[in-house]
Design an enzyme around this catalytic site. Structure first.
Site, PDB file in Angstrom:
ATOM      1  N   ASP A 236       0.835  -1.195   0.000  1.00 35.60           N
ATOM      2  CA  ASP A 236       0.000   0.000   0.000  1.00 35.60           C
ATOM      3  C   ASP A 236       0.876   1.253   0.000  1.00 35.60           C
ATOM      4  OD1 ASP A 236      -2.313  -1.503   0.112  1.00 35.60           O
ATOM      5  OD2 ASP A 236      -2.513  -1.367   2.295  1.00 35.60           O
TER       6      ASP A 236
ATOM      7  N   TYR B 195       6.658  -8.486   8.390  1.00 39.30           N
ATOM      8  CA  TYR B 195       6.401  -7.059   8.541  1.00 39.30           C
ATOM      9  C   TYR B 195       6.661  -6.603   9.974  1.00 39.30           C
ATOM     10  CZ  TYR B 195       3.584  -7.711   4.279  1.00 39.30           C
ATOM     11  OH  TYR B 195       3.146  -8.026   3.022  1.00 39.30           O
TER      12      TYR B 195
ATOM     13  N   ASP C  35      -6.583   1.810   8.748  1.00 42.44           N
ATOM     14  CA  ASP C  35      -5.302   2.407   9.126  1.00 42.44           C
ATOM     15  C   ASP C  35      -5.533   3.889   9.439  1.00 42.44           C
ATOM     16  OD1 ASP C  35      -5.223   3.899   6.677  1.00 42.44           O
ATOM     17  OD2 ASP C  35      -4.269   2.216   5.655  1.00 42.44           O
TER      18      ASP C  35
ATOM     19  N   ARG D  62      -3.474  -4.577   7.965  1.00 46.04           N
ATOM     20  CA  ARG D  62      -4.470  -3.605   8.422  1.00 46.04           C
ATOM     21  C   ARG D  62      -5.650  -4.315   9.087  1.00 46.04           C
ATOM     22  NH1 ARG D  62      -6.874  -1.159   3.784  1.00 46.04           N
ATOM     23  NH2 ARG D  62      -5.767  -2.576   2.396  1.00 46.04           N
TER      24      ARG D  62
END
Length: 288
Positions: free
Chosen positions: A38, A66, A80, A171
């Site tokens: 993203d 991540y 988010d 997310r």
């Protein structure tokens, strides 16, 4: 110019923006990537250049790692902090409470994809529908959280280290953790640190790639395409190589399985399947 280029994607750029920029820097149209990030996210983007673009499909299913930041007490439409606030109940959550909640998100879980995603429903991307104010029903999908570790609390946000399967939305993971705690939650930052066999420590910024191109050494930043694969290697003679290059199936004394196949001079030719004493090309990587 052929190979794999590891990029440290900056915030605010789409993965397609990065590809477009690299096409200009490297003067190569054949560029693609595996594992979209993203715009808000930063970190490792695996980019394929030249003939190596044929390997991108093999990287899509790789596990990813991540570092994410979880903000509790806030729910947004995008899941988010870039989105519009929908609710949430700010309250003090102890480390012990959060650790207990995380236990339910390890292993195989189900996620409902967020509306702000590129998944298509009846030919339309969900985020296009969401931007028009719409919402459609989405089916839950299985994903696997291989590792989920809780780090420090920094500036009010909790740091999470996540290693997960293809198709996982971090997310949504943050949103669902907040829901499980009863206070709501969303993601405030995301950085990809690993994709399959590749690590962020090996990645280059766009500025570094531009500098290398200006100095005529951009090709030195590329990794060979065969670094993507972990299958056993086999080297064939000139006759078998010629057959492979012409689309044939050379005879070879190998047990059935998948192999990285190299030519007589050591060049990586193809990913092949050995079956009943024949080499069958799965995907070739030599120039034609």
């Amino acid at each position: 110019m052929n190979g794999i280029l590891l990029i440290d994607k900056p915030a605010g750029w789409t993965s397609s923006d990065v590809v477009a920029k690299l096409r200009g820097i490297l003067h190569e149209r054949r560029i693609g990537h595996a594992g979209t990030l993203d715009p808000m996210a930063t970190g490792l983007l695996v980019v394929f250049v030249g003939r190596a673009t044929r390997a991108a499909e093999f990287a899509e299913s790789d596990a990813k790692r991540y570092t994410a930041r979880l903000r509790l007490g806030l729910v947004t439409d995008t899941q988010d902090t870039s989105g519009t606030r929908l609710g949430g109940t700010p309250r003090e959550i102890t480390r012990e409470e959060l650790e207990a909640a995380l236990e339910g998100f390890r292993g195989e879980i189900e996620q409902i994809p967020p509306m702000y995603s590129a998944i298509k429903v009846k030919g339309q991307k969900l985020y296009e529908i969401a931007r028009r104010g719409g919402e459609v029903e989405r089916k839950a999908r299985p994903v696997t959280i291989h590792e989920l570790r809780l780090g420090a609390c920094e500036d009010g946000d909790w740091v999470l280290d996540v290693r997960c399967s293809k198709g996982t939305y971090i997310r949504t993971l943050c949103h669902d953790i907040g829901a499980a705690l009863g206070c709501g939650g969303c993601m405030s930052a995301l950085r990809r640190t690993q994709a399959g066999r590749f690590s962020l420590t090996e990645a280059h910024t766009l500025a570094e790639v531009q500098a290398a191109a200006d100095e005529g050494r951009a090709e030195s930043l590329l990794l060979p395409v065969d670094t993507l694969f972990s299958e056993p290697a086999v080297r064939v003679d000139e006759r078998a190589e010629k057959l492979l290059r012409s689309g044939g199936r050379p005879r070879i004394a190998l047990t059935d399985g998948t192999f990285r196949v190299y030519g007589a001079a050591g060049d990586f030719l193809a990913l092949c399947r050995a079956e009943s004493g024949q080499l069958i090309t799965i995907k070739s990587f030599f120039e034609v």
